[in-house]
Design a protein around this motif. Structure first.
Motif, PDB file in Angstrom:
ATOM      1  N   ALA A 153       0.766  -1.225   0.025  1.00 52.19           N
ATOM      2  CA  ALA A 153       0.038  -0.125   0.032  1.00 52.19           C
ATOM      3  C   ALA A 153       0.856   1.137   0.081  1.00 52.19           C
ATOM      4  CB  ALA A 153      -0.931   0.020   1.131  1.00 52.19           C
ATOM      5  N   ALA A 154       2.090   1.137  -0.038  1.00 51.93           N
ATOM      6  CA  ALA A 154       3.091   2.420   0.135  1.00 51.93           C
ATOM      7  C   ALA A 154       3.576   2.905  -0.988  1.00 51.93           C
ATOM      8  CB  ALA A 154       4.073   1.859   1.138  1.00 51.93           C
ATOM      9  N   PRO A 155       3.971   3.896  -0.913  1.00 52.94           N
ATOM     10  CA  PRO A 155       4.567   4.812  -2.365  1.00 52.94           C
ATOM     11  C   PRO A 155       5.853   4.267  -2.338  1.00 52.94           C
ATOM     12  CG  PRO A 155       4.239   6.484  -0.636  1.00 52.94           C
ATOM     13  CD  PRO A 155       3.352   5.250  -0.027  1.00 52.94           C
ATOM     14  N   PRO A 156       6.780   4.124  -3.084  1.00 54.81           N
ATOM     15  CA  PRO A 156       7.997   3.569  -3.277  1.00 54.81           C
ATOM     16  C   PRO A 156       8.971   4.111  -2.416  1.00 54.81           C
ATOM     17  CG  PRO A 156       7.651   4.684  -5.366  1.00 54.81           C
ATOM     18  CD  PRO A 156       6.384   4.451  -4.465  1.00 54.81           C
ATOM     19  N   GLU A 157       8.904   5.778  -2.139  1.00 56.58           N
ATOM     20  CA  GLU A 157       9.945   6.351  -1.246  1.00 56.58           C
ATOM     21  C   GLU A 157       9.640   6.032   0.095  1.00 56.58           C
ATOM     22  OE1 GLU A 157       8.872   8.416  -4.957  1.00 56.58           O
ATOM     23  OE2 GLU A 157       7.613   7.580  -3.328  1.00 56.58           O
ATOM     24  N   LEU A 158       8.667   5.393   0.551  1.00 56.46           N
ATOM     25  CA  LEU A 158       8.255   5.342   2.112  1.00 56.46           C
ATOM     26  C   LEU A 158       9.395   4.621   2.879  1.00 56.46           C
ATOM     27  CD1 LEU A 158       5.728   5.899   3.638  1.00 56.46           C
ATOM     28  CD2 LEU A 158       5.744   3.425   4.125  1.00 56.46           C
ATOM     29  N   ASP A 159       9.636   5.133   3.859  1.00 51.32           N
ATOM     30  CA  ASP A 159      10.584   4.583   4.707  1.00 51.32           C
ATOM     31  C   ASP A 159      10.052   3.294   5.385  1.00 51.32           C
ATOM     32  OD1 ASP A 159      12.445   3.764   7.132  1.00 51.32           O
ATOM     33  OD2 ASP A 159      13.089   5.754   7.274  1.00 51.32           O
ATOM     34  N   PRO A 160      10.646   2.250   5.389  1.00 49.56           N
ATOM     35  CA  PRO A 160       9.995   1.050   5.914  1.00 49.56           C
ATOM     36  C   PRO A 160       9.592   1.235   7.615  1.00 49.56           C
ATOM     37  CG  PRO A 160      12.107   0.435   4.840  1.00 49.56           C
ATOM     38  CD  PRO A 160      11.949   1.746   4.961  1.00 49.56           C
ATOM     39  N   ALA A 161      10.135   1.817   8.117  1.00 45.34           N
ATOM     40  CA  ALA A 161       9.836   2.502   9.682  1.00 45.34           C
ATOM     41  C   ALA A 161       8.566   2.807   9.649  1.00 45.34           C
ATOM     42  CB  ALA A 161      10.949   3.436  10.110  1.00 45.34           C
ATOM     43  N   GLU A 162       8.205   3.776   8.819  1.00 42.38           N
ATOM     44  CA  GLU A 162       6.736   4.348   8.713  1.00 42.38           C
ATOM     45  C   GLU A 162       5.710   3.232   8.453  1.00 42.38           C
ATOM     46  OE1 GLU A 162       4.078   7.974   6.879  1.00 42.38           O
ATOM     47  OE2 GLU A 162       6.218   7.589   6.201  1.00 42.38           O
ATOM     48  N   ALA A 163       6.297   2.162   7.872  1.00 42.52           N
ATOM     49  CA  ALA A 163       5.162   1.128   7.429  1.00 42.52           C
ATOM     50  C   ALA A 163       5.010   0.374   8.746  1.00 42.52           C
ATOM     51  CB  ALA A 163       5.829   0.147   6.373  1.00 42.52           C
ATOM     52  N   VAL A 164       5.703   0.398   9.624  1.00 41.24           N
ATOM     53  CA  VAL A 164       5.816  -0.051  11.046  1.00 41.24           C
ATOM     54  C   VAL A 164       4.628   0.591  11.805  1.00 41.24           C
ATOM     55  CG1 VAL A 164       6.718  -0.962  13.052  1.00 41.24           C
ATOM     56  CG2 VAL A 164       7.860  -1.421  11.041  1.00 41.24           C
ATOM     57  N   THR A 165       4.805   1.876  11.850  1.00 41.45           N
ATOM     58  CA  THR A 165       3.950   2.571  12.789  1.00 41.45           C
ATOM     59  C   THR A 165       2.696   3.307  12.349  1.00 41.45           C
ATOM     60  OG1 THR A 165       5.271   4.609  11.888  1.00 41.45           O
ATOM     61  CG2 THR A 165       6.228   3.503  13.878  1.00 41.45           C
ATOM     62  N   ASN A 166       2.592   3.304  10.825  1.00 43.66           N
ATOM     63  CA  ASN A 166       1.215   3.806  10.359  1.00 43.66           C
ATOM     64  C   ASN A 166       0.313   2.404   9.960  1.00 43.66           C
ATOM     65  OD1 ASN A 166      -0.659   4.780   8.911  1.00 43.66           O
ATOM     66  ND2 ASN A 166       0.525   6.446   8.144  1.00 43.66           N
ATOM     67  N   PRO A 167      -0.495   2.281  10.765  1.00 47.45           N
ATOM     68  CA  PRO A 167      -1.344   0.973  10.240  1.00 47.45           C
ATOM     69  C   PRO A 167      -1.943   0.795   8.799  1.00 47.45           C
ATOM     70  CG  PRO A 167      -2.129   2.069  12.428  1.00 47.45           C
ATOM     71  CD  PRO A 167      -1.340   3.003  11.721  1.00 47.45           C
ATOM     72  N   LYS A 168      -2.163   1.875   8.217  1.00 51.97           N
ATOM     73  CA  LYS A 168      -2.622   1.676   6.875  1.00 51.97           C
ATOM     74  C   LYS A 168      -1.635   1.266   5.924  1.00 51.97           C
ATOM     75  CE  LYS A 168      -1.363   6.308   4.730  1.00 51.97           C
ATOM     76  NZ  LYS A 168      -2.000   7.459   4.105  1.00 51.97           N
ATOM     77  N   TYR A 169      -0.335   1.205   6.239  1.00 52.23           N
ATOM     78  CA  TYR A 169       0.609   0.346   5.454  1.00 52.23           C
ATOM     79  C   TYR A 169       0.929  -0.985   5.829  1.00 52.23           C
ATOM     80  CZ  TYR A 169       1.555   5.317   3.590  1.00 52.23           C
ATOM     81  OH  TYR A 169       1.263   6.490   2.938  1.00 52.23           O
ATOM     82  N   GLY A 170       0.232  -1.519   7.016  1.00 51.17           N
ATOM     83  CA  GLY A 170       0.329  -2.847   7.103  1.00 51.17           C
ATOM     84  C   GLY A 170       1.198  -3.372   8.474  1.00 51.17           C
TER      85      GLY A 170
END
Length: 555
Positions: A395-412
């Motif tokens: 669900a994330a744009p390609p530039e997204l830091d993986p750390a944000e994928a952890v903290t932001n529920p919409k990214y999984g």
């Protein structure tokens, strides 16, 4: 089954998603239908090129270079009804992979040699030629005299069309490509590639390869399922489809990455499953790499090999607990076998499935890579030339830091739900002294699925449509060029279309359909998605060219 909540995607749903993803993309070259009997047609070529510069030596009787020898038993073609024959009027004429003097030289022709003309480019300056039904490439039209045929005896046809009785044409006898000079593998940073479905659908294979060339791809990834070649028993090979696929890719001018594995759900295959089939697998890849070793007189050229697929899943590892040390031994044997047959081939380790599950059925990708390096004693020279990685963007744009994928529920809720998860794997390589080796992104992409529950949460429900998909794919290549050079190699996206998705009349229920950059369509139709046009524009701009399929540039 997959749902997003405050803590991210549930672990049960995550495991099920991982298994679904592997099952759909990782269980064979394509779904295995009855081989098609659709007549093979010649696709209309639509490549705009400039008038060529001199690409031949005039017919003066003097040659400074001898062409590659032609098979002595090749019959002289005679024009039949509806068929066009071209006769070469230069002493030595280059045959190129593309209708341009920038195309790779894939062969040569001599004065008086005759070929079937199967296509011409948009301005008529280049002709696509074939011999005995086999596409060879493109020649400059100014050095070709044209003859038109009248009638075909006995209802026979030539080239790739079906006989008038409606039966499929018999396949041509397998023979080495004529006058082909195979170029060594050349992998840029980053390089452009895509998975294609060439195996069971010969009627669209050449069209799709041509579309890939016109888009600006340099590599095509095709699965070579072990059981489709050596399925009848040890040493009993059927090379017929493999020969065709390799020949068509070589003629197209694209470089070929072969994913070599077997269907994990096939329980009747004589060789069985890993890890117990390692020795037989090594023997198979030795035969494969020997046949397509890119040398003069070989049946063709496979430039790179991917060894197995997602061994961090039990379903891909004989339903055994994933075992990195066992996979390293499996990889070591395959690597040695391929290098004996073709020392110049690039050997790439398998990409791992994105998963956070650590159980009897799966192992997290980062742990699996770490344990691989430990099993190799920190030295990968035994086992691969480049490290294979999978990098779906979810669900994330390609530039997204993986750390944000952890903290932001919409990214999984996990780092592997970000495209830049690749950087985590790269850090493992560097830590074990492998900084000089490249990463090959064997699979990556974004789906805009609006139907299938296990995928739509990171597709349409995440706001991704075909235009966002195309934009994210382009931005992934841009990000890699700006941040991952020189260690990133080929980035092979998911995917070109597969006609089999149309078999039940509703491709929308097939999850692979939503990852593709084009709609599946018969050979006489072209149904582009936004992703193809966006990438075609981007890739061609890197070369100072324009995309011939961009409707905005054709008005």
């Amino acid at each position: 089954m997959t749902n997003v909540r405050a803590g991210g995607v549930t672990l049960t749903a995550l495991l099920m998603f991982t298994i679904f993803l592997s099952g759909c993309w990782g269980s064979g070259p394509e779904p295995t239908p009855t081989p098609t009997k659709t007549p093979i047609g010649v696709a209309q070529v639509d490549a705009a090129t400039s008038t060529p510069v001199a690409d031949a030596q005039p017919a003066t009787g003097n040659q400074s270079a001898a062409p590659a020898p032609q098979p002595a038993d090749t019959p002289t073609p005679e024009p039949t009804k509806g068929e066009t024959i071209g006769v070469i009027n230069a002493d030595l004429l280059n045959i190129r992979s593309d209708p341009s003097t920038t195309g790779n030289i894939v062969g040569s022709a001599t004065n008086g040699q005759r070929f079937t003309i199967v296509g011409r480019n948009q301005d008529g300056a280049w002709l696509q030629v074939a011999e005995n039904g086999r596409l060879l490439g493109w020649v400059a039209a100014e050095f070709v005299d044209i003859q038109q045929g009248d009638a075909a005896p006995g209802g026979q046809t030539t080239d790739n069309t079906a006989p008038s009785n409606g039966q499929a044409a018999a396949p041509a006898a397998t023979q080495p490509p004529a006058a082909v000079n195979f170029q060594p593998a050349n992998m840029r940073s980053p390089d452009f590639g895509a998975q294609a479905f060439l195996w069971w659908r010969p009627e669209v294979a050449n069209r799709d390869l041509q579309l890939m060339r016109e888009a600006g791809f340099n590599w095509v990834k095709q699965a070579f399922a072990w059981e489709t070649i050596e399925g009848r028993g040890k040493g009993q090979f059927d090379w017929s489809i493999a020969d065709r696929v390799v020949r068509e890719v070589n003629t197209s001018g694209l470089q070929l990455l072969a994913r070599v594995s077997s269907d994990p759900d096939l329980n009747t295959f004589w060789a069985g499953h890993p890890p117990g089939n390692a020795d037989n697998f090594a023997d198979f890849v030795f035969a494969l790499a020997s046949r397509y070793n890119c040398q003069a007189g070989s049946q063709g050229c496979i430039h790179a090999y991917q060894i197995w697929n997602e061994p961090n899943l039990a379903r891909e590892w004989g339903n055994n607990r994933p075992n990195p040390a066992q996979y390293v031994e499996f990889l070591r044997k395959a690597y040695a076998a391929i290098k004996r047959a073709n020392p110049n081939a690039i050997v790439i380790s398998a990409g791992m499935a994105p998963t956070g599950d650590d159980s009897a059925v799966a192992m997290p990708d980062d742990r699996f890579y770490e344990e691989m390096y430990k099993a190799m004693g920190g030295n990968s020279n035994c086992c691969f030339d480049m490290l294979g990685v999978h990098g779906a963007g979810f669900a994330a744009p390609p530039e997204l830091d993986p750390a944000e994928a952890v903290t932001n529920p919409k990214y999984g809720g996990y780092r592997f739900f970000a495209f830049r998860r690749v950087e985590d794997i790269r850090a493992i390589m560097v830590r074990y002294g492998d900084a000089n080796k490249k990463v090959v992104l064997l699979e990556f992409g974004w789906t805009f699925d609006s139907v299938n529950p296990d995928y739509k949460w990171h597709g349409a429900d995440a706001g991704i449509d075909q235009f966002v998909q195309g934009d994210y794919l382009k931005r992934a290549y841009v990000y890699a060029a700006q941040n991952w050079q020189p260690w990133i190699g080929l980035m092979s996206l998911l995917s070109m279309p597969n006609l089999d998705w149309l078999n039940d009349g509703n491709p929308r229920d097939e999850e692979q359909y939503w990852w593709a950059i084009m709609e599946p369509s018969p050979v006489d139709q072209l149904n582009f998605r936004a992703a193809y046009i966006i990438l075609c524009d981007y890739f061609n701009r890197q070369r100072g060219q324009t995309c011939v399929h961009d409707p905005a540039l054709r008005q």
